[in-house]
Design a protein around this motif. Structure first.
Motif, PDB file in Angstrom:
ATOM      1  N   PHE A   1      36.086  44.590  36.269  1.00  0.00           N
ATOM      2  CA  PHE A   1      36.803  45.588  37.051  1.00  0.00           C
ATOM      3  C   PHE A   1      37.301  46.696  36.120  1.00  0.00           C
ATOM      4  O   PHE A   1      37.152  46.622  34.900  1.00  0.00           O
ATOM      5  CB  PHE A   1      37.959  44.933  37.798  1.00  0.00           C
ATOM      6  N   ALA A   2      37.911  47.714  36.690  1.00  0.00           N
ATOM      7  CA  ALA A   2      38.354  48.871  35.911  1.00  0.00           C
ATOM      8  C   ALA A   2      39.575  48.523  35.062  1.00  0.00           C
ATOM      9  O   ALA A   2      40.234  47.491  35.262  1.00  0.00           O
ATOM     10  CB  ALA A   2      38.682  50.037  36.841  1.00  0.00           C
ATOM     11  N   ASP A   3      39.865  49.398  34.116  1.00  0.00           N
ATOM     12  CA  ASP A   3      41.054  49.253  33.274  1.00  0.00           C
ATOM     13  C   ASP A   3      42.262  49.755  34.061  1.00  0.00           C
ATOM     14  O   ASP A   3      42.787  50.834  33.813  1.00  0.00           O
ATOM     15  CB  ASP A   3      40.874  50.041  31.981  1.00  0.00           C
TER      16      ASP A   3
ATOM     17  N   ARG B   1      45.979  52.609  46.565  1.00  0.00           N
ATOM     18  CA  ARG B   1      46.393  53.027  45.225  1.00  0.00           C
ATOM     19  C   ARG B   1      45.883  52.043  44.173  1.00  0.00           C
ATOM     20  O   ARG B   1      45.563  52.422  43.042  1.00  0.00           O
ATOM     21  CB  ARG B   1      47.924  53.137  45.180  1.00  0.00           C
ATOM     22  N   LEU B   2      45.769  50.775  44.553  1.00  0.00           N
ATOM     23  CA  LEU B   2      45.274  49.747  43.637  1.00  0.00           C
ATOM     24  C   LEU B   2      43.758  49.611  43.685  1.00  0.00           C
ATOM     25  O   LEU B   2      43.106  49.419  42.658  1.00  0.00           O
ATOM     26  CB  LEU B   2      45.927  48.406  43.970  1.00  0.00           C
ATOM     27  N   LEU B   3      43.171  49.701  44.895  1.00  0.00           N
ATOM     28  CA  LEU B   3      41.731  49.490  45.029  1.00  0.00           C
ATOM     29  C   LEU B   3      40.908  50.668  44.531  1.00  0.00           C
ATOM     30  O   LEU B   3      39.830  50.496  43.948  1.00  0.00           O
ATOM     31  CB  LEU B   3      41.377  49.236  46.495  1.00  0.00           C
ATOM     32  N   SER B   4      41.391  51.881  44.778  1.00  0.00           N
ATOM     33  CA  SER B   4      40.582  53.082  44.537  1.00  0.00           C
ATOM     34  C   SER B   4      40.011  53.168  43.120  1.00  0.00           C
ATOM     35  O   SER B   4      38.805  53.391  42.959  1.00  0.00           O
ATOM     36  CB  SER B   4      41.394  54.334  44.868  1.00  0.00           C
TER      37      SER B   4
ATOM     38  N   ASP C   1      35.232  53.120  39.653  1.00  0.00           N
ATOM     39  CA  ASP C   1      34.687  52.668  38.379  1.00  0.00           C
ATOM     40  C   ASP C   1      33.413  51.851  38.595  1.00  0.00           C
ATOM     41  O   ASP C   1      32.410  52.047  37.901  1.00  0.00           O
ATOM     42  CB  ASP C   1      35.731  51.831  37.638  1.00  0.00           C
ATOM     43  N   GLY C   2      33.432  50.949  39.559  1.00  0.00           N
ATOM     44  CA  GLY C   2      32.250  50.149  39.840  1.00  0.00           C
ATOM     45  C   GLY C   2      31.085  50.998  40.304  1.00  0.00           C
ATOM     46  O   GLY C   2      29.927  50.754  39.928  1.00  0.00           O
ATOM     47  N   PHE C   3      31.366  52.026  41.111  1.00  0.00           N
ATOM     48  CA  PHE C   3      30.321  52.929  41.587  1.00  0.00           C
ATOM     49  C   PHE C   3      29.663  53.663  40.429  1.00  0.00           C
ATOM     50  O   PHE C   3      28.438  53.811  40.375  1.00  0.00           O
ATOM     51  CB  PHE C   3      30.934  53.917  42.578  1.00  0.00           C
TER      52      PHE C   3
ATOM     53  N   THR D   1      30.068  41.438  31.212  1.00  0.00           N
ATOM     54  CA  THR D   1      28.655  41.102  31.301  1.00  0.00           C
ATOM     55  C   THR D   1      28.058  41.807  32.508  1.00  0.00           C
ATOM     56  O   THR D   1      28.767  42.111  33.475  1.00  0.00           O
ATOM     57  CB  THR D   1      28.438  39.584  31.467  1.00  0.00           C
ATOM     58  N   ALA D   2      26.748  42.058  32.471  1.00  0.00           N
ATOM     59  CA  ALA D   2      26.090  42.789  33.554  1.00  0.00           C
ATOM     60  C   ALA D   2      26.145  42.006  34.864  1.00  0.00           C
ATOM     61  O   ALA D   2      26.413  42.564  35.933  1.00  0.00           O
ATOM     62  CB  ALA D   2      24.639  43.086  33.178  1.00  0.00           C
ATOM     63  N   GLY D   3      25.905  40.711  34.795  1.00  0.00           N
ATOM     64  CA  GLY D   3      25.904  39.907  36.012  1.00  0.00           C
ATOM     65  C   GLY D   3      27.256  39.890  36.696  1.00  0.00           C
ATOM     66  O   GLY D   3      27.352  40.019  37.923  1.00  0.00           O
ATOM     67  N   ALA D   4      28.305  39.747  35.920  1.00  0.00           N
ATOM     68  CA  ALA D   4      29.647  39.741  36.493  1.00  0.00           C
ATOM     69  C   ALA D   4      29.989  41.105  37.086  1.00  0.00           C
ATOM     70  O   ALA D   4      30.736  41.195  38.066  1.00  0.00           O
ATOM     71  CB  ALA D   4      30.669  39.352  35.425  1.00  0.00           C
ATOM     72  N   GLY D   5      29.448  42.176  36.504  1.00  0.00           N
ATOM     73  CA  GLY D   5      29.706  43.513  37.028  1.00  0.00           C
ATOM     74  C   GLY D   5      29.184  43.676  38.444  1.00  0.00           C
ATOM     75  O   GLY D   5      29.849  44.274  39.299  1.00  0.00           O
ATOM     76  N   ARG D   6      28.007  43.157  38.728  1.00  0.00           N
ATOM     77  CA  ARG D   6      27.458  43.237  40.086  1.00  0.00           C
ATOM     78  C   ARG D   6      28.304  42.425  41.064  1.00  0.00           C
ATOM     79  O   ARG D   6      28.544  42.853  42.198  1.00  0.00           O
ATOM     80  CB  ARG D   6      26.011  42.752  40.082  1.00  0.00           C
ATOM     81  N   THR D   7      28.766  41.269  40.616  1.00  0.00           N
ATOM     82  CA  THR D   7      29.633  40.451  41.473  1.00  0.00           C
ATOM     83  C   THR D   7      30.935  41.180  41.767  1.00  0.00           C
ATOM     84  O   THR D   7      31.412  41.188  42.906  1.00  0.00           O
ATOM     85  CB  THR D   7      29.925  39.096  40.807  1.00  0.00           C
ATOM     86  N   ALA D   8      31.519  41.795  40.754  1.00  0.00           N
ATOM     87  CA  ALA D   8      32.780  42.505  40.937  1.00  0.00           C
ATOM     88  C   ALA D   8      32.635  43.641  41.944  1.00  0.00           C
ATOM     89  O   ALA D   8      33.492  43.833  42.815  1.00  0.00           O
ATOM     90  CB  ALA D   8      33.270  43.040  39.594  1.00  0.00           C
ATOM     91  N   LEU D   9      31.539  44.402  41.847  1.00  0.00           N
ATOM     92  CA  LEU D   9      31.344  45.514  42.771  1.00  0.00           C
ATOM     93  C   LEU D   9      31.184  45.003  44.194  1.00  0.00           C
ATOM     94  O   LEU D   9      31.711  45.600  45.150  1.00  0.00           O
ATOM     95  CB  LEU D   9      30.128  46.338  42.354  1.00  0.00           C
TER      96      LEU D   9
END
Length: 786
Positions: A348-350, A449-452, A457-459, A416-424
């Motif tokens: 997820f984002a920082d 305010r929290l989700l945006s 970042d994921g996009f 990791t790349a795989g976790a990034g797809r899951t997070a999105l």
């Protein structure tokens, strides 16, 4: 001892090792061999050799504090308050101090500073490493001997009791530092750490025990322990972090500002700061012909290289290993999914992560091995990660969503790349869920305010080319919601950039008549309008309206939405008659389709009532706003989402009708009902501005002037000096300055307003003409006249 018994005349002999040798050794001359053990037989029935159990070789240890590691030319930075708390704790009776925090945050350095100060003050200091059990026990035996325990006392089975018995008898002050106690189970010894019966216990008498550890669970340490959490040097202490960089880097590495920027990127983590500074020093010492191409030699170079990936800058992988040790420990404790969960969180984002919206069993049902975790198990894993400083789980404030935080370098090392797809995927599901609500609804403002930041970042990190059309459009739907949050919050420049990125991708994937593309274009035009780019907004909406009408007809909701937004642009550019006609047409269609109280109908009624107000039909406008307010409440009470805006409109009407006290009360009510948004939100600033104008009219000059200056300062910070949105408050401030006798300052402000409106709206625009009249009037007011 070894006892040898023999009969007959055979030659039998033995070499017996001394007590300080590693066990008992017997040389059998009959077999020409050396044997060890409790009972050995030389090969003849008439010879029996007995030996004691072999004694393990002593583990070499030192318990002297490693003061040589302390470099006085590089003083401790940013930890004065933490050091003061530790120094003050022992006299207050806190005799087991636990300095806890993530790996690399400087716990050992701080403990070493305390040890040095205590040593200089004449205090006896012992330093014990707790990385492994045998070394820890050997070191504590050494402390016991130095505290006065006799050798025979340490041969009994109660060594821990003997140690603390002798420490407690000491009259002179002493400090025992137990460093790197990341596995507190090693401190249990024959008893239990949290029960006060382990190898480490709360001191009594003149002593103090200081433990450094990543483990921050209070129950682990027992009720007598006092935990002192240590965080990286961020926020107000970021300047100290930059000083650590500069302490270790050469003078040629760059400016103080560049060091500050790098320190921020490294999250203020002292270990990373020292590694970076040392790297730059070594790089600078290496002759240019021997450097690898692209070797960073400045703060700016290092920062850019870190963005590309930290591997080349940390060839020994010190930072990843630091956190890998914590994960290994969690594996040993049975938290088998800690690593996978950490990798997911790192994707997820920082930014603060609303984990109760994302990391729940139902949302993780398709997340591979993590899908096996139920609620209690997930919580156990999260708290275990937090206990070792890999994440932070702050206590939520009342009426707020719980969030977790992760240090940026832990994130860098764990992605990791795989976790990034899951997070999105988790973000898209959460964003489109009914319970998440709409960004425009104040009730859900804190959610967005929290989700945006995470959705955006994921996009930006996903490879959209690898997605099928359905997944792609779901992601762009989620992004639209996130950008709408930016728009609602007044972050228009950022919203514009995000919409441009979405539009570029959508135009590659769908045709010009696709509904999703048309919605994005309409929302993009809304941002352009609020940025004051009216011609661009108008052109965009006219194209969308033409497509919508051709695609589904003039009364289709998409066409009505486009016509409504186009009318807003007409109103903003002073074309009130055209805007009124457009709003009336949309209102008739929406009433027919949805009824009088539908949100879409009420939105158009609201804008039409504003047109009535602008055209001087105050009584009709007031009646309409009051009817809208009653319809919006509809049983929801005064906290209905749109009530503050309606209160503000009614307040403005009351002001225009000369009902000043009633106007003040209505504005104050509108302000109170904006509790979900900050005092500097654009809509809130409009209400504050208008309330100040009411106070100015009521003769409260000083209070009104102070409030107008505050509003103008906030709007300048948000919009800049030339944005149209900031001009109304600047005009009110100029008139207030005139009223206070500050003619020169007022005239300068009015001249600036006229210049901006002339450039942005043209010479003949009604707003430009009004600004010209304001300036002419100001020129006839003598300086100093109130």
């Amino acid at each position: 001892m070894t006892e040898a018994q023999g009969c007959g005349g055979d030659e039998v002999g033995g070499d017996f090792g001394g007590a300080d040798e590693a066990g008992t050794r017997v040389h059998n001359r009959l077999t020409d061999s050396t044997v060890h053990g409790a009972v050995v037989q030389a090969g003849r029935a008439d010879i029996v050799l007995r030996a004691t159990e072999p004694v393990e070789p002593a583990v070499p240890v030192t318990v002297a504090p490693p003061l040589g590691l302390r470099d006085t030319s590089r003083p401790l930075r940013g930890r004065a308050d933490a050091l003061a708390r530790l120094e003050a704790a022992a006299p207050a009776g806190d005799r087991l101090l636990v300095l806890c925090g993530m790996g690399g945050c400087g716990k050992t350095t701080l403990a070493l500073e305390l040890a040095a100060r205590r040593t200089e003050a004449g205090c006896r200091v012992w330093w014990v490493e707790a990385r492994n059990g045998p070394a820890l026990e050997a070191a504590l035996r050494a402390v016991a001997r130095q505290a006065g325990a006799a050798a025979e006392e340490l041969e009994r089975g109660d060594t821990a009791d003997v140690l603390w018995s002798h420490l407690d008898r000491l009259d002179a002050p002493w400090l025992l530092v137990v460093d790197n106690a990341d596995d507190p189970a090693l401190l249990d010894g024959p008893g239990a750490l949290n029960a006060g019966t382990g190898w480490i216990r709360p001191a009594t008498g003149a002593g103090t025990v200081l433990v450094t550890t990543r483990e921050s669970t209070p129950a682990t340490w027992g009720p007598a322990a006092r935990l002192h959490p240590l965080q990286p040097l961020t926020g107000e202490r970021l300047a100290a972090a930059a000083r650590i960089l500069r302490d270790h880097a050469p003078d040629t590495a760059g400016t103080e500002a560049e060091a500050h920027a790098l320190a921020a990127r490294l999250g203020g983590l002292p270990l990373a700061l020292r590694l970076a500074g040392t790297y730059l020093t070594e790089a600078g010492r290496t002759p240019a012909p021997f450097r690898a191409p692209g070797t960073p030699t400045t703060y700016a170079d290092y920062r850019r290289a870190w963005e590309d990936g930290p591997r080349g800058l940390d060839p020994a992988h010190v930072l990843p290993r630091t956190w890998a040790m914590s994960l290994d420990l969690l594996d040993q404790r049975g938290h088998a999914h800690a690593r996978g969960l950490l990798e997911l969180i790192a994707s997820f984002a920082d930014a603060d992560l609303p984990y109760t919206l994302l990391l729940t069993p139902d949302r993780l049902a398709d997340a591979g091995p993590l899908a096996t975790l139920d609620g209690p198990a997930l919580w156990q894993h999260l708290t275990a990660l937090a206990a070792l400083g890999l994440i932070d789980l702050p206590d939520p404030a009342p009426d707020t969503l719980p969030v977790l935080r992760m240090h940026p370098l832990v994130r860098d090392a764990s992605r990791t790349a795989g976790a990034g797809r899951t997070a999105l995927r988790l973000l898209v599901v959460a964003a489109l869920a009914e319970e998440t609500g709409a960004p425009e609804d104040a009730e859900f403002g804190r959610v967005w305010r929290l989700l945006s930041p995470h959705v955006l970042d994921g996009f930006h990190r996903v490879d959209t080319g690898s997605l099928d059309d359905e997944d792609f459009l779901e992601i762009t739907d989620a992004v639209d919601l996130a950008v709408r949050h930016l728009w609602v919050g007044g972050l228009l420049t950022q919203a514009r950039a995000e919409y441009e990125a979405v539009l570029a991708l959508e135009r590659e994937r769908v045709d010009d008549t696709h509904p999703d593309l048309l919605v994005t274009r309409r929302h993009f035009a809304r941002v352009l309008r609020d940025l004051g780019e009216f011609e661009a907004a108008r052109a965009e909406l006219e194209e969308v309206l033409a497509i919508e009408c051709e695609r589904a007809g003039e009364t289709h909701p998409g066409a009505l939405n486009a016509r409504h937004d186009l009318a807003l642009v007409l109103a903003a550019t002073g074309e009130s008659e055209a805007a009124r006609a457009a709003f009336e047409a949309v209102l008739a269609a929406r009433r027919a389709a949805f009824g009088d109280a539908h949100p879409f109908t009420l939105a158009t009624r609201h804008e039409l009532a504003q047109i009535l107000h602008d055209q001087g039909e105050l009584a009709a406008a007031r009646a309409e706003f009051e009817a809208i307010l009653a319809a919006r409440r509809g049983g929801l009470g005064e906290d209905a989402p749109e009530s503050p805006a309606d209160f503000a409109k009614i307040a403005q009407l009351l002001y225009d009708l000369g009902e000043l006290e009633e106007a003040r009360a209505a504005y104050e009510l509108a302000l109170a009902n904006r509790k979900e948004r900050s005092e500097t939100h654009p809509d809130t600033l409009v209400i504050r501005h208008n309330l100040a104008v009411v106070r100015l009219t009521l003769g409260e000059l000083e209070a009104a002037l102070a409030e107008l200056k505050a509003v103008v300062a906030h709007e300048r910070e948000r919009w800049g000096d030339t944005h149209l949105a900031g001009l109304p408050a600047r005009r009110s401030l100029a008139l207030a300055l005139l009223g206070a006798g500050e003619r020169q300052a007022a005239r300068a402000e009015l001249e600036a307003i006229l210049r901006i409106q002339h450039e942005r709206l043209g010479e003949d625009h009604p707003y430009t003409r009004a600004a010209r009249e304001d300036l002419a009037g100001a020129r006839h007011v003598p300086e100093g006249t109130a």
